[in-house]
Scaffold this active site. Structure first.
Site, PDB file in Angstrom:
ATOM      1  N   LEU A   1       2.365  -9.769  19.006  1.00  0.00           N
ATOM      2  CA  LEU A   1       2.829  -8.842  20.032  1.00  0.00           C
ATOM      3  C   LEU A   1       4.261  -8.374  19.806  1.00  0.00           C
ATOM      4  CD1 LEU A   1       1.252 -10.579  23.155  1.00  0.00           C
ATOM      5  CD2 LEU A   1       0.428  -8.529  21.956  1.00  0.00           C
TER       6      LEU A   1
ATOM      7  N   THR B   1       4.858 -17.060  19.712  1.00  0.00           N
ATOM      8  CA  THR B   1       5.806 -17.471  20.753  1.00  0.00           C
ATOM      9  C   THR B   1       5.315 -16.865  22.063  1.00  0.00           C
ATOM     10  OG1 THR B   1       7.206 -15.562  20.225  1.00  0.00           O
ATOM     11  CG2 THR B   1       7.763 -17.648  19.188  1.00  0.00           C
TER      12      THR B   1
ATOM     13  N   ALA C   1       2.956  -8.594   7.217  1.00  0.00           N
ATOM     14  CA  ALA C   1       2.032  -8.540   6.088  1.00  0.00           C
ATOM     15  C   ALA C   1       2.327  -9.648   5.085  1.00  0.00           C
ATOM     16  CB  ALA C   1       2.136  -7.179   5.401  1.00  0.00           C
TER      17      ALA C   1
ATOM     18  N   SER D   1      -1.423   4.633  11.787  1.00  0.00           N
ATOM     19  CA  SER D   1      -0.221   5.433  11.567  1.00  0.00           C
ATOM     20  C   SER D   1       0.201   6.121  12.861  1.00  0.00           C
ATOM     21  CB  SER D   1      -0.455   6.496  10.492  1.00  0.00           C
ATOM     22  OG  SER D   1       0.704   7.302  10.339  1.00  0.00           O
TER      23      SER D   1
ATOM     24  N   LYS E   1      -4.489   4.448   3.981  1.00  0.00           N
ATOM     25  CA  LYS E   1      -3.216   4.332   4.694  1.00  0.00           C
ATOM     26  C   LYS E   1      -2.054   4.205   3.709  1.00  0.00           C
ATOM     27  CE  LYS E   1      -0.357   3.676   8.183  1.00  0.00           C
ATOM     28  NZ  LYS E   1       0.798   2.969   7.668  1.00  0.00           N
TER      29      LYS E   1
ATOM     30  N   HIS F   1      -1.382   7.612   2.445  1.00  0.00           N
ATOM     31  CA  HIS F   1      -0.733   8.344   3.543  1.00  0.00           C
ATOM     32  C   HIS F   1       0.768   8.076   3.522  1.00  0.00           C
ATOM     33  CE1 HIS F   1       1.168   8.124   7.527  1.00  0.00           C
ATOM     34  NE2 HIS F   1       0.391   9.138   7.892  1.00  0.00           N
ATOM     35  N   ASN F   2       1.140   6.811   3.399  1.00  0.00           N
ATOM     36  CA  ASN F   2       2.557   6.463   3.400  1.00  0.00           C
ATOM     37  C   ASN F   2       3.271   6.998   2.161  1.00  0.00           C
ATOM     38  OD1 ASN F   2       1.770   5.069   5.681  1.00  0.00           O
ATOM     39  ND2 ASN F   2       2.981   3.269   5.202  1.00  0.00           N
TER      40      ASN F   2
ATOM     41  N   GLU G   1       3.981  10.479   2.827  1.00  0.00           N
ATOM     42  CA  GLU G   1       5.097  10.468   3.787  1.00  0.00           C
ATOM     43  C   GLU G   1       6.437  10.338   3.059  1.00  0.00           C
ATOM     44  OE1 GLU G   1       6.635   7.039   6.720  1.00  0.00           O
ATOM     45  OE2 GLU G   1       4.576   7.695   7.126  1.00  0.00           O
TER      46      GLU G   1
ATOM     47  N   ARG H   1      14.747   6.913  -3.203  1.00  0.00           N
ATOM     48  CA  ARG H   1      15.165   5.878  -2.241  1.00  0.00           C
ATOM     49  C   ARG H   1      15.830   4.721  -2.978  1.00  0.00           C
ATOM     50  NH1 ARG H   1      11.038   4.968   2.821  1.00  0.00           N
ATOM     51  NH2 ARG H   1      10.455   7.154   3.157  1.00  0.00           N
TER      52      ARG H   1
ATOM     53  N   ARG I   1       2.382   8.934 -32.194  1.00  0.00           N
ATOM     54  CA  ARG I   1       1.731   7.646 -31.970  1.00  0.00           C
ATOM     55  C   ARG I   1       0.863   7.268 -33.176  1.00  0.00           C
ATOM     56  NH1 ARG I   1      -1.916   7.012 -28.232  1.00  0.00           N
ATOM     57  NH2 ARG I   1      -1.334   4.900 -27.645  1.00  0.00           N
TER      58      ARG I   1
END
Length: 478
Positions: A14, A38, A80, A132, A186, A189-190, A193, A291, A448
Site C-alpha cells: 500500500l 507495516t 520489483a 501505466s 509495459k 511503453h516505458n 516514454e 539520461r 569482417r
C-alpha cells in the site's frame, strides 16, 4: 480476524500506487481485502478513505488469503525484484490450486516468465500486469496491460476493465497475451516514454537557445501545440511545468531542477531486449543514454573545463518554432514505430500473438504516452495487421514527408550551434538508413570477412562466400 471470505479481490503493498489502485477498485463497487507489511499504511488507508468503498483490512497475508473468495485473485504491488519474490514465496503456501497471483509492478519480462513457470508447477496462475498512468492514473483510471492465462483474465478482467481509463466508451485494459506479454508491452511503453520525453526536452532546448524563448514563452508554444496533432499528456504536462515559477527564488522552475535525469531501468531493459531481438530502437536507446550522460557530472565538468561550454552562433533558417514542431512530430512517429516494431518482434519470438491495434487502443487513455495520434496507430494496424512498420502506413508516411525539410533544418541548426539533439538527430539517421538503397554495411561485412573469415553474400546471385585475403584473393563458396 476476518473469518468468512467476502472480498472478490485482494491487494498487498500500500505505497502510493498500491493505495490508489486499491481505492480505485473499491470505488468501482468491488470488495477488496488490503494488506501492507507495516500495518500503519493499511490503517491509514482505512481511516482516510474507508468511506470510498468496501475494504477488508488484514494484518497478515494469512488473513488476506482467508478474506478472498475462491478462486482467489491477489494483486502484489511491492518493490520489483527481490521484494516481489519474497511476497510470492510467502503467499504460495497459503494458496490453493487455481488461485491467481498478479504482479502489478514494473517487472522485467524474464522475471515474469520465471515466476509464471514456477507457480504453474504449483497449480497457480501468475499474471504480469503492466499499469501505466502514475499515481493519479492508478486512482482515476490507468491503462492496463494484462499478460497470463485466459483463465486468469476471466477472473481478473471484469475488475481491471472497470477501473481502467475509458476512451469512446472502450476500457483502456486488455489481455494482450499469455506468459510475460503484459509486462513486455509495459516495458516497451516505458521505452517509448523515454524517447518521447527526451524529444520534448530537446525541442525545448532548441526553442530556448536558438529561438530565444524563455520558459514561460516556450510554455505557451507547447500549450498551442497541444491543441493540434501533437496533443498528448506529455505535451500538456510540459506546458504546465515550463509555466511554473519556483516559489523560493522566483525563477522558472525548470531552472532550479538539477539537470541529471534518473531512471528505474525500464528504458535500459527495452534497449537490451531490442538488441536481443535485433530490432533497432535507436530513439529509445539514444534517450536512455542521454539520461545516463546527464548523470555523469564529473565527466561533464571535465569536458567543460577542456572545451568550454559556450554554444556556437547557430544560424537559423526559416521559422524555427514551426520547424521544431514538425521535427518533433516526425521523430515521435519514429519512436512509436520502433516501439511497435519491438512489440511485434517480441510477440513472434515468444508466440504471444499480441495485437498491435489492441495495444494502441489501450494506450489512448490513462497511460503516460497517451496521445491523439494513437487513434491513427490503432486504425493503421486494424487496416493492416501485418503492417511492415508504422512508418509506411499512409497517414504516418504523409506526416514524415511533410515534416522532412523542417526536420533536416532543425538537426542542422542544432549541430551548428552545438546543442545536443541525440534523439531528433538519431531518429532522422534511422529514417534515412531505412530508405537508402545501399548502405555502407557492405564495407563492414567485407572487413569482417577480411579479418575474421566471417563470409559475405553477393548482390548478383545466391550463396555465401569467403575471399582468401591473405593468399591469392580467390573467392570460394562457404
Amino acid at each position: 480476524m476476518q473469518t468468512s471470505p467476502r472480498a472478490t479481490i485482494a491487494l498487498t503493498g500500500l505505497a502510493v500506487m498500491g493505495r490508489n489502485l486499491a481505492r480505485n477498485i473499491a470505488r468501482q463497487g468491488h470488495t477488496i481485502a488490503v494488506h501492507n507489511r507495516t500495518t500503519a499504511r493499511k490503517d491509514a488507508l482505512l481511516e482516510e478513505f474507508g468511506h470510498e468503498g468496501d475494504f477488508v483490512g488484514c494484518d497478515s497475508l494469512e488473513e488476506l488469503v482467508a478474506a478472498v473468495q475462491r478462486p482467489r485473485t491477489i494483486i502484489v504491488m511491492v518493490k520489483a525484484g527481490e521484494g516481489t519474490d519474497a511476497v510470492i514465496d510467502e503467499l504460495v503456501p497459503l494458496l490453493d490450486e487455481g488461485d491467481i497471483v498478479v504482479d502489478a509492478g514494473n517487472a522485467h519480462p524474464d522475471h515474469t516468465r520465471r515466476r509464471q513457470q514456477a507457480l504453474e508447477e504449483d497449480g497457480l496462475h501468475f499474471v504480469g500486469m503492466g499499469v501505466s498512468g502514475g499515481e493519479e492514473g492508478a486512482l482515476e483510471g490507468p491503462s492496463i496491460m494484462v499478460g497470463g492465462s485466459e483463465h486468469a483474465y476471466t477472473n481478473l478482467g471484469p475488475v481491471v476493465e472497470s477501473i481502467a481509463a475509458r476512451v469512446d466508451g472502450t476500457p483502456c485494459a486488455a489481455h494482450v497475451g499469455p506468459d510475460a506479454a503484459g509486462h513486455f508491452v509495459k516495458m516497451v511503453h516505458n521505452g517509448i516514454e523515454y524517447a518521447d520525453m527526451q524529444l520534448i526536452a530537446e525541442s525545448f532546448d532548441l526553442l530556448r537557445h536558438l529561438a530565444g524563448l524563455e520558459p514561460d514563452a516556450a510554455a505557451a508554444v507547447f500549450a498551442e501545440w497541444n491543441q493540434g496533432d501533437l496533443e498528448s499528456f506529455l505535451i500538456e504536462m510540459t506546458a504546465d511545468v515550463l509555466a511554473h515559477t519556483d516559489a523560493q527564488t522566483g525563477r522558472p522552475f525548470v531552472d532550479v531542477v538539477a539537470d541529471a535525469a534518473e531512471q528505474k531501468g525500464t528504458g535500459r531493459w527495452t534497449v537490451q531486449s531490442a538488441l536481443d531481438l535485433g530490432v533497432p530502437v535507436t530513439g529509445i536507446a539514444e534517450a536512455t543514454f542521454a539520461r545516463s550522460l546527464s548523470g555523469h557530472e564529473v565527466i561533464r565538468a571535465a569536458a567543460r573545463e577542456a572545451f568550454g561550454s559556450d554554444q556556437a552562433a547557430g544560424e537559423v533558417d526559416g521559422d524555427l518554432v514551426d520547424d521544431v514542431r514538425a521535427a518533433l512530430y516526425a521523430a515521435k512517429v519514429v519512436a512509436y514505430a520502433q516501439g511497435f516494431d519491438q512489440i511485434v518482434a517480441g510477440s513472434r519470438e515468444h508466440g504471444w500473438d499480441v495485437d498491435p491495434a489492441a495495444v494502441a487502443t489501450i494506450w489512448r487513455g490513462g497511460c503516460i504516452i497517451r496521445a491523439r495520434f494513437l487513434d491513427r496507430i490503432q486504425e493503421a494496424y486494424a487496416a493492416d495487421p501485418d503492417l511492415t512498420t508504422l512508418l509506411t502506413a499512409p497517414f504516418f508516411a504523409d506526416v514524415v514527408r511533410e515534416s522532412l525539410d523542417s526536420w533536416r533544418r532543425v538537426v542542422v541548426a542544432a549541430a551548428r550551434a552545438g546543442i545536443p539533439a541525440p534523439v531528433l538527430g538519431g531518429s532522422l539517421a534511422y529514417f534515412d538508413g531505412l530508405r537508402r538503397e545501399r548502405l555502407p554495411a557492405a564495407l563492414i561485412q567485407a572487413l569482417r570477412d577480411n579479418f575474421g573469415a566471417h563470409t559475405y553474400q553477393r548482390v548478383d546471385g545466391p550463396g555465401t562466400f569467403h575471399t582468401d585475403w591473405a593468399g591469392d584473393r580467390s573467392q570460394s563458396e562457404a
